[in-house]
Scaffold this active site. Structure first.
Site, PDB file in Angstrom:
ATOM      1  N   HIS A 160      15.836 -19.427 -89.702  1.00 28.99           N
ATOM      2  CA  HIS A 160      15.001 -18.250 -89.956  1.00 28.99           C
ATOM      3  C   HIS A 160      15.470 -17.073 -89.095  1.00 28.99           C
ATOM      4  CE1 HIS A 160      13.076 -18.853 -86.049  1.00 28.99           C
ATOM      5  NE2 HIS A 160      12.971 -20.128 -86.360  1.00 28.99           N
TER       6      HIS A 160
ATOM      7  N   HIS B 277      15.263 -24.745 -89.046  1.00 30.70           N
ATOM      8  CA  HIS B 277      15.076 -24.352 -87.650  1.00 30.70           C
ATOM      9  C   HIS B 277      16.334 -24.654 -86.840  1.00 30.70           C
ATOM     10  CE1 HIS B 277      10.665 -23.853 -88.079  1.00 30.70           C
ATOM     11  NE2 HIS B 277      10.725 -24.907 -88.878  1.00 30.70           N
ATOM     12  N   ASP B 278      16.404 -24.065 -85.650  1.00 24.06           N
ATOM     13  CA  ASP B 278      17.581 -24.254 -84.806  1.00 24.06           C
ATOM     14  C   ASP B 278      17.771 -25.700 -84.366  1.00 24.06           C
ATOM     15  OD1 ASP B 278      15.250 -23.972 -83.308  1.00 24.06           O
ATOM     16  OD2 ASP B 278      16.191 -22.880 -81.667  1.00 24.06           O
TER      17      ASP B 278
ATOM     18  N   LYS C  85      19.450 -27.820 -75.355  1.00 26.59           N
ATOM     19  CA  LYS C  85      19.607 -28.310 -76.727  1.00 26.59           C
ATOM     20  C   LYS C  85      20.671 -29.399 -76.827  1.00 26.59           C
ATOM     21  CE  LYS C  85      17.641 -24.406 -79.149  1.00 26.59           C
ATOM     22  NZ  LYS C  85      16.341 -25.096 -79.302  1.00 26.59           N
TER      23      LYS C  85
ATOM     24  N   ARG D 241       7.482 -18.544 -91.227  1.00 28.10           N
ATOM     25  CA  ARG D 241       8.638 -17.699 -90.930  1.00 28.10           C
ATOM     26  C   ARG D 241       9.903 -18.191 -91.621  1.00 28.10           C
ATOM     27  NH1 ARG D 241       7.609 -20.446 -86.041  1.00 28.10           N
ATOM     28  NH2 ARG D 241       9.304 -21.790 -85.291  1.00 28.10           N
TER      29      ARG D 241
ATOM     30  N   THR E 214       6.652 -18.290 -79.729  1.00 29.57           N
ATOM     31  CA  THR E 214       5.672 -19.265 -80.199  1.00 29.57           C
ATOM     32  C   THR E 214       4.398 -19.125 -79.375  1.00 29.57           C
ATOM     33  OG1 THR E 214       6.445 -20.953 -78.651  1.00 29.57           O
ATOM     34  CG2 THR E 214       7.507 -20.880 -80.825  1.00 29.57           C
TER      35      THR E 214
ATOM     36  N   ARG F 174      12.170 -13.962 -84.523  1.00 29.81           N
ATOM     37  CA  ARG F 174      10.720 -14.134 -84.516  1.00 29.81           C
ATOM     38  C   ARG F 174      10.147 -13.699 -83.177  1.00 29.81           C
ATOM     39  NH1 ARG F 174       9.902 -18.044 -80.925  1.00 29.81           N
ATOM     40  NH2 ARG F 174      11.213 -19.906 -80.835  1.00 29.81           N
TER      41      ARG F 174
ATOM     42  N   TYR G  85      17.593 -17.031 -78.859  1.00 27.82           N
ATOM     43  CA  TYR G  85      16.929 -15.750 -79.065  1.00 27.82           C
ATOM     44  C   TYR G  85      17.932 -14.616 -79.268  1.00 27.82           C
ATOM     45  CZ  TYR G  85      13.293 -18.614 -76.891  1.00 27.82           C
ATOM     46  OH  TYR G  85      12.428 -19.634 -76.575  1.00 27.82           O
TER      47      TYR G  85
END
Length: 494
Positions: free
Chosen positions: A103, A378-379, A321, A188, A109, A106, A73
């Site tokens: 992206h 995406h990440d 991650k 997005r 979610t 944002r 983020y």
């Protein structure tokens, strides 16, 4: 012609693909000229005059530290850990580049927003007189008025700025052929691609009326079961993992670092009874709340936690991650292999791509050439792709329950790898001379690959300037080039 309908299977066999790759490499290497000089002069062609490809979107002063601790983020910022120069040796130029970009910023979610609102509900009944000074902002505070999953205006500007910088950096290459773009088909992600193109073309930035923005060339479906190298989801063995190693890792660390924070906040917020999960959700609001508008404005949530607590928050995303999609994940490299193989095919100017499980869609993309490619993703997918590369790797797995006083130093830092609008670039460097001094060694190749992560050139001890001979690059992605062990996805699922 823009396309959003795709073949599900490449017609070339793996054997044929490898033969084509070898042929492409042979052709590339045959362009070498035997010059007896070492190249020491530098060519400024295509290099940003500022010496830095992209400036930080946020102040370098008071709140830089907190914004760099928000994991995925975090707002985009260049990495600053590479001393390698953007300048190229005289006689060398970028003859192709593939940009892979996340992206822009944002909103939460749908799932994350439910958890955030649950935590905020616990604080809603506190009166102004009950709130200590650092939490006075909670009097009347709400987090509504947005579309879940959608880009923020700040995220739109991040994507636009990235395109503008790429257009300036690769303007010479862009004159030779049109920019070619591809996007995973999430709203997005697609809009980020369109804003990138707008910036690349030096057209004005605007918000609203997305249909007026130029469209990406190809959109790839994210529906369940659809093969998509930009958002892999068809590894069945991974899909049935229960629990997922990433979930286990983040819960392990959450149970270590969150209780002291919850105890501190519950002591000054009477009746809140915040849980470990609530702490994680409230900390996420620093990013989500700050990145809503085009101009970044620090949320009061950023000051609600200490520098030490933000460092612990950052590590939460690192272990999550790392074990869900990175080197600690059983299927991370497998999922990322297909995209690497597509990059290799582009580098070698062939449309024959080694199959590595997530079936490529190369039949509807140009077969390499002197071109700027840009893919939007995406990440999680980008972490899986990075796992196939020899950069930013840690010698030992990240511990999930270290002391809060001694979080180990590590290279896999999510906020520095896949922040909002994070990007990788694979530059093909072609030289008209064949002898180039690299770490005091000679090489006879005329083609090199240079990899950038958030605009920082990635280097190794052997290739200190980031110029990796293409033969060496191919060896470094051997796992992907040999098929990526996709069989593991099916066998383990039985």
């Amino acid at each position: 012609m823009k396309q959003d309908v795709f073949p599900s299977q490449h017609t070339g066999t793996k054997k044929q693909s490898r033969r084509s790759l070898k042929t492409g490499l042979a052709v590339m290497l045959s362009v070498s000229f035997a010059l007896g000089l070492f190249l020491t002069q530098r060519d400024q062609e295509g290099v940003p005059s500022s010496g830095n490809v992209m400036k930080r979107h946020w102040n370098s002063g008071g709140f830089e530290e907190v914004f760099s601790k928000l994991g995925p983020y975090s707002p985009y910022a260049d990495r600053t850990d590479s001393s390698a120069s953007y300048d190229l040796p005289s006689g060398c130029e970028v003859s192709q580049v593939t940009i892979l970009q996340r992206h822009g910023a944002r909103y939460p979610t749908k799932k994350a927003n439910v958890v955030i609102q649950t935590a905020l509900t616990k604080l809603a009944n506190l009166t102004a007189s009950q709130l200590p000074s650092e939490f006075k902002f909670l009097d009347g505070y709400t987090f509504f008025g947005f579309e879940v999953d959608a880009l923020t205006d700040f995220g739109r500007k991040e994507a636009y700025d990235a395109g503008k910088v790429a257009g300036e950096r690769y303007q010479k290459l862009a004159k030779k052929s049109n920019l070619w773009t591809r996007s995973s088909d999430e709203a997005r992600v697609v809009e980020s691609g369109r804003q990138f193109i707008q910036g690349f073309n030096s057209a004005p930035f605007f918000i609203g009326n997305v249909s007026a923005l130029p469209n990406v060339d190809v959109k790839i479906s994210e529906e369940d079961g659809f093969v998509n190298p930009l958002s892999p989801s068809t590894c069945e063995a991974e899909n049935v993992l229960d629990p997922n190693p990433g979930d286990v890792a983040e819960e392990d660390w959450l149970s270590v670092y969150a209780p002291p924070i919850a105890k501190r906040l519950n002591a000054v917020l009477p009746g809140a009874n915040l849980s470990n999960t609530d702490i994680n959700s409230l900390m996420s609001l620093c990013g989500f709340d700050s990145l809503r508008n085009v101009t970044l404005s620090k949320s009061p949530w950023c000051d609600a936690f200490t520098a030490k607590e933000w460092k612990m928050n950052e590590y939460y995303f690192d272990v999550s991650k790392y074990y869900a999609h990175g080197h600690g994940a059983p299927f991370g490299a497998i999922n990322g292999a297909s995209y690497i193989d597509e990059v290799v095919a582009r580098l070698l100017d062939t449309d024959q791509v080694v199959q590595a499980g997530v079936t490529n869609l190369s039949l509807i993309s140009p077969a390499g050439g002197e071109r700027v490619f840009a893919d939007f993703s995406h990440d999680n997918a980008m972490v899986e792709i990075l796992t196939n590369l020899p950069f930013l790797t840690d010698k030992t797995p990240l511990p999930t329950t270290p002391s809060t006083e001694s979080i180990p130093s590590h290279k896999f830092v999510v906020s520095e790898i896949v922040p909002f609008s994070g990007r990788f670039a694979f530059e093909r460097i072609t030289c008209t001379a064949t002898k180039y001094r690299n770490n005091n060694k000679k090489t006879k190749t005329s083609v090199f690959v240079r990899t950038l992560v958030n605009n920082a050139i990635q280097t190794t001890h052997k290739y200190w300037d980031g110029l990796v001979p293409i033969e060496a690059f191919l060896k470094s992605v051997k796992f992907a080039q040999e098929g990526g062990d996709w069989a593991k996805c099916a066998v383990a699922a039985k």
